[in-house]
Every structure is written in C-alpha cells, then in structure tokens.
Write an enzyme that holds these catalytic residues in place. Sequence first.
Site, PDB file in Angstrom:
ATOM      1  N   SER A 138     -27.199  -6.954  11.103  1.00  0.00           N
ATOM      2  CA  SER A 138     -25.931  -7.039  11.829  1.00  0.00           C
ATOM      3  C   SER A 138     -25.251  -8.315  11.340  1.00  0.00           C
ATOM      4  O   SER A 138     -25.823  -9.405  11.450  1.00  0.00           O
ATOM      5  CB  SER A 138     -26.188  -7.091  13.327  1.00  0.00           C
ATOM      6  N   ARG A 165      24.560  -8.211   1.148  1.00  0.00           N
ATOM      7  CA  ARG A 165      23.524  -8.260   2.194  1.00  0.00           C
ATOM      8  C   ARG A 165      22.151  -8.375   1.569  1.00  0.00           C
ATOM      9  O   ARG A 165      21.863  -7.753   0.545  1.00  0.00           O
ATOM     10  CB  ARG A 165      23.541  -6.966   3.029  1.00  0.00           C
ATOM     11  N   LYS A 168      16.551  -1.773   2.818  1.00  0.00           N
ATOM     12  CA  LYS A 168      17.947  -1.403   3.032  1.00  0.00           C
ATOM     13  C   LYS A 168      18.493  -0.638   1.829  1.00  0.00           C
ATOM     14  O   LYS A 168      19.115   0.416   1.967  1.00  0.00           O
ATOM     15  CB  LYS A 168      18.758  -2.686   3.266  1.00  0.00           C
TER      16      LYS A 168
END
Length: 903
Positions: free
Chosen positions: A787, A97, A28
């Site tokens: 793998s 805020r 913000k």
Amino acid sequence: MSENKDPQKFVYDFTEGNKDLKDLLGGKGANLAEMTNLGLPVPPGFTITTEACKVYLESGEAPTALRDEVSAHLSALEARMGKQLGQADDPLLVSVRSGAKFSMPGMMDTVLNIGLSDASVVGLATQSGDERFAWDSYRRLIQMFGKTVLGVDGDLFEEALEDAKAAKKVTVDTDLAAADLKKLVKQFKKIVETQAGREFPQNAREQMDLAINAVFDSWNTDRAKLYRRQERIPGDLGTAVNVCSMVFGNLGPDSGTGVAFTRDPASGHQGVYGDYLTNAQGEDVVAGIRNTVPLADLESIDKKSYDQLMQIMETLENHYKDLCDIEFTIERGQLWMLQTRVGKRTAGAAFRIATQLVDQGLIDEAEALQRVNGAQLAQLMFPRFDDEAKTELLGRGIAASPGAAVGKAVFDSYTAIKWSRSGEKVILIRRETNPDDLEGMIAAEGILTSRGGKTSHAAVVARGMGKTCVCGAEDLEVDTKRRRMTVGGKVIEEGDLVSIDGSTGKVYLGEVPVVPSPVVEYFEGRMHAGADDADELVAAVHRIMAYADRVRRLRVRANADNAEDALRARRFGAQGIGLCRTEHMFLGERREMVEKLILADTDDERESALAALLPLQKADFIELFESMDGLPVTVRLLDPPLHEFLPDITELSVRVALAESRKDANENDLRLLQAVHKLHEQNPMLGLRGVRLGLVIPGLFAMQVRAIAEAAAQRKNAKGDPRPEIMIPLVGTVQELEIVREEADRVIAEVQAATGTDLKLTIGTMIELPRAALTAGQIAEAAQFFSFGTNDLTQTVWGFSRDDVEASFFTAYLEKGIFGVSPFETIDKDGVGALVRSAAEAGRATRPDLKLGVCGEHGGDPESVHFFHEVGLDYVSCSPFRIPVARLEAGRAAAQSRGSDSR
Ligand code: PEP
Ligand code: MG
C-alpha cells in the site's frame, strides 16, 4: 504542433478553422470559425494563432511573416466589406480580442471600434446618420485602448465620464449627446497623452498592431498567471488574437447587445436564460453599467431577432451537445453572433445536464461521465443553510454560484486577503467585481455584489472557482469608501457577520446554521434516489455514480479506524478499509497503558502492559471486522514515534521542577521525564517509528497481531466473514519485513491452532520510503500486498516535513509557480509518482498476484486517482467523505482510457 498543418501559417480566416482547433486558434477563434461554417451570422474576421503568440513571447517580437499575413487577411476583409480599415469617409472598424485555449480572466479585455480617428469619426457619423453614435464609439475606443493597450488607469476615464454625466445631471451614458461625447473624446485624448506619454494613435493599422501585441503581452499579466496557476493551465500555451469586423449594438433603440445560455447554468433546465441591454456595446452587459432586462423580454422588443436567436441556440446546443453560452449583438434589427462556447455551469447543473443529455440521446453514459468531475461532486456535498433556523433576511440577489457561506463583511480585496490570512472567514462585498478583485475573491468564503446579473464578472468567476456567490442584490447599498453597506436603514459595518446563500440568492445578517446537503443525505442512505420526493439533483447524482461504478476498474476503500467511520464509509460505497491506523486506538484513557509499556524496565512489566492492551485491541478489531464484514480490512501496526504517547516535555519539566522545589517530586513523573528525554527526537518523522518500533520493543507487534488474529477467529466462530490484512509501516528493507513476518506467522499459527480456525490472513507492507520503492522487487518476496503511503513518500522524496513546510514556504513556492498545486494534495507524478510506478512494476514482476493500493491522502484526490488508475493499482483508499469522489473519478478514468484505447 500536429494540429497546425502549415507551421508557417499564422493567420486563419474564420472560414478556415473549426471547433477542434482550440490549441491553435484559442477557444473563441475556434468557435467563431465553427459558427461561421455552420452558416450562422458571424461578422467576418480572422484569427492570429497561438503559435504566433509563442514566437512573440519567446523572442519579444512577432514573427516576421505575421505582418504580411495580417495585411493579406485584412485586405481580403476590406474587399469583402467594401471599405478600408479606418477609411476617412466610411471606415471599416474591427474589434481585437484575446482568446486562449481556456477562457482566462485577467487577460486583455476586448478593444472595440479600432479604426476610428479624428477623421474617420466624421465619416462614421455621416454613414450611420447618427453623430452621437459615432462619438460614443470613438470615446469607447480611446477609453479601452488607453486602458488595455497603453496601460492608463481606467478609473481616470470612468471619472471623466461620471463628471460629464453629473455636469449634465443625467445618470446613464445614453443621455449624453453628441456634443458631450465630443468633449469627452477631447478629455480622453488628453488623459492618454499625459498618462501614456504619447498621443492616441490616429493611424488605424498602428492601432490594430498595438492592440495585437497588447493581447500577446497580456498572456503574462500577474492576474493571468495567478489564474493559470489556480486552474493548472500550462504557462506556455499562448493566446490567439481575434480580429473581427465590428457590428454595433449602440445604434439606437433597435440595437443592443446580450448574453444568453442555452440552459440555466445554475439548474440545468432548458429555457430562455440571459440578459439583454438595448442600445449598448460590448462589455456593457456584463459590467453592470445599466440594468439589463431578462432575455425573454427581447421577444417583445424585437420578435424577429428573438426568434432567430432561439433557433440558433437550438442549433448550437444540438451541435455542441452541451450547454452553450453566447454573446450576440443586434444592429438595427440584424442579429449577429459574436461568441459561443461550452458554458460554465454550477456543479449541480453539471450533473443534471449530463443526465438530461443522455435522456435526449445526445451523449452516451461514458461521455456523461466526462461532463462532471469529482471537484463538482465534492462541492455538492457541502452543507447548506438550515431552513428551520431563525434568520434575519437582509435582501435577495441572484443565485449565481451555490453554497452556503458565512463570514465577516469586508468591502475590498485587500482586507479580504489580509483577514483571511489571519484565519478569519470573510465575505467579499462589492458593488461589482472586476479582474483586480481576483485575489480577494479567492481569499473570501463567498462573494456578494449589489449589481450585475448571472453573467457578471463576479458570477462567472465565482462559478469557475466553485465559490458561493450572490450577485445583483440591488437592495444593498454598498459604500466601499466607508466600508459598509446599508439596507432598509440598517447599516452593516466591516467585520459584521453575514451569511449568503448562493443557491437561493438570499443574504442574511449574522451566522445562519448549516445542515448537510441532500447529496450527502443520499449517500448516507437517508434519501432514496427513486423516492417520489427525491430531488432532481439526487437522481442525477445517483445515475452518474451508477455509470461510474459500472466502468471503474479501481476499487475504493476507506481510511477508517473505528466502527462509526467504517459504517459511514460503507454507506458511501467503500469496498473495504485500506488503512486502519492503530495508533488512534491508543489515545484517550489508554494513553497511560502505553506509558506503562514505554516505562517498563523488566520483561515482566512490559508483558503485563501488553497483556492489558491486548483485550482492548481485540475488542476494537472485533467491532471493526463486524462493521466491514465480508470486506478486506487493512490493519496497520503501530506507526508513530513513542513520544507522541508521552506528556509534553516542557509541561512535564515544569511540573517536575515545581514538585522538586516543594520537595514532593513524584517517582512516576521523574521516570516519565527521563523517558521523554530519551525518546526526544529532532526529526521524529525520520526517527524511531513504524517497523523500527516493532523491532525494538519486544512483543508490541506480536500483541497487535494476536489481537487481530483472535478477533478474526472470534468473528469466524460467530459465522462472520472477517478479512483482515496486516500491514507493516515504514519498511525500508526486506530484512525488516522478514523478521516481523516470521513472528507474525508464528502468532497466527498459534491462534489458529488454539481456536481451530483457518484465518487466511495476509501480510503486506506500506511503501512509503524511497528505499522501499527502489527495492520493491525484493520487498515483494516477503509482502503479499503493497500500500503506497504517498504522504510519507512525498515527504521523504522531497526531503521536507509537511508540518514544517506547508506553513513556512509553500505559499512562496506556489506563488513562484514551482508547484501548480501542493504535492501533498495532488501526487507529484514526475517524482513521487515515478517511484510508485516503478515499484508497482517491480513488485508485480516478483509476485504477479501482488495486491497494490494507495492509502495516502492522494487516494481521494481527483487527478491523483487518474494517475493510480493509469499505473495499474488495484485500489485507492481515502477518508470516508471522499469516497464518492474517488468512485466517480475512478469511473471517469476508466471511461477515458477505454475511449482512448478504441480511438
Ligand atoms: C502515508 O504515509 O501516506 C500514510 C498513509 O501514513 P500516515 O499518513 O499515517 O503516515
Ligand atoms: Mg505514513
């Protein structure tokens, strides 16, 4: 912190920051600074950094320098505004805020109108010429401050407000007059006094300081912590605090407040999207207090502000090169920007917007890949409701977050959590949601509200969670106390089935059947992106997938063990099979043949059991190689413990006992029971399975290798292009592999000689035990490929078995934050991942052309795919349905690492 040029500086004026300082100023604060610097109308103010918050959280006190710095910035603000904070005859008012780097529901709500007191409310009334406004602002301050700073139960204020409205026989707050509000202020102050044990502070600076500390404290509320865990936001970032001079949307009909999106966050289309509320302040718009009007209506309410807003929205979108969402206020005809950020959007909109922005020349393809992610693609592959189905429509709301959700109606979060824990699917139905509903929303399949718009709490949070949501379905009368809702005379009780469509906003009674998503239809090849009727979403997905495929380095294979799965995987873009689990081929009717093998006492019995299995295995492989013609197929030899092929020990014991009591015991059952006892293991995960089986049951692996080789030879002779790779499971030491290889090489040579073919079969191993990973350099001497079996590797590295622990204590571990996410879902980079990395390096040091892949579940997990890209594997293998996600994430990983290389 590298961003913070001056580590002692804890406060930044809005003119000092910019959008790239999110770590320091929060999202913000950084964006307020960016808008200020763009010359947009932002009320002046300053931001206290996240660094100050970190000091506060660590030591329990704000840094000593902070108070003086805040004073200096406040003085500058007062000088600029020509009035002082809380000044009795003409007060400067501010809002406080929170604002962390990532937007985080659950943190402290805004406190507006700080600076009002018994004295300055009078000054505000005189200055504004509006007594009602002044007292309305004051009651809001006490309410917000009481609730969020002093921890008073917010319902007490709400109830007092409702009572005041009822006493006056009005329904909306704007119908309360100054005298009513004055009375309400008195009541609110009393509530504070009795509940918080202190008076509402009359000193403006004290109000501000308390609010700042409350923001810091709110970083660690349970709700915020839960959200961080969910979203995997680190717990030590801290929040910034924004102190902003107040502008007022509640000064009468020429004032108001609203929220806007530069594009539709549900479809991505450009246009005018948002909600506006006249004569209102702050959270009124999103809280659903009164019904908002569509943003487009602002044009007729206040054309000048509307035009200016449209202009600003264009500026912002071109500047951020993305969808922005905006909060604004109009104070007596003057427009003010209170917030902007890159807006949340639905998964479908993310894909559409990314391609739209490429077409507009605002971003390139690599950037487009960063604007979407695998989780969103996975969401788009969810099924949707069948259009053809017979349905009973209950009502319609706003399509707030897409998906098709069916579940039992519940009317509170507690029930949602309780029922979902017992396996029920639920739809959480509320008039509107608030942060206290978060856990219920997580537990529910979908969320339905009767109030609030696209930007209401329910809508925003559901979209963030990727959860289906319909909001503002006004025809539904939700009665949470009686746990039911009524619509057009019909009553829906708790437990009744409802279906909600987050893509259309429709709400149905009962269970509506679902059909596959268009994106799946596209991947299946049943819908073509170029066709005239292909929808925009499919076209966007098609383009993004093409970008990803162009840049990705990782290949993507499938875990599949039959032709049907293999063919689907191929349609979804698989470049081979990374894991065919042959044990799946021994189930069903063949189980008895395996029983015979297990029960064999003599070589002859065993050989005949194996001989019976051979042609069946061979036929399986022929089919598989045909469906994957030209692509590699990794066939893993039998892995699981033998007792998995035998009957259940209890059942069999009962059967034998009953038979014995009747004196007709069956010879075979008795032998079976003996075998079951013999093979019973306390912990089969660590027992006789994998390569160990191959070494103790003569001929088993040889039979499988022969089946593979003969199938390959047959395909070759039929002019096919089979590319099998033979994989040995659960190897812990190179000696095991050497023995199996010698036998396999011999069998292959025999088959080649007999069939006159050159099969070019490769033999490799799974790396799924810590010892294998630690001795990977040696193992690579005997393996042509590795793998990584990250399922077993996770179990063995952590020392727990998945089936046991997930149900028993994982919830507690997740709640305590020991894991942000289960290590079975996303690879544990520091532990399991470290072994993968070192084994890959050691293996390649021995054998530079060693092929490396992964076939554990992590192969289809977005975050893990990035990790496998980074450690240099050649491919990931995952279930067919996750292949598109793996392709996309492999592309994103490659584009990201290219971006960072060139920086
Ligand atoms: C693994 O362990 O990661 C693996 C793929 O094997 P399975 O899940 O079959 O044990
Ligand atoms: Mg395994």
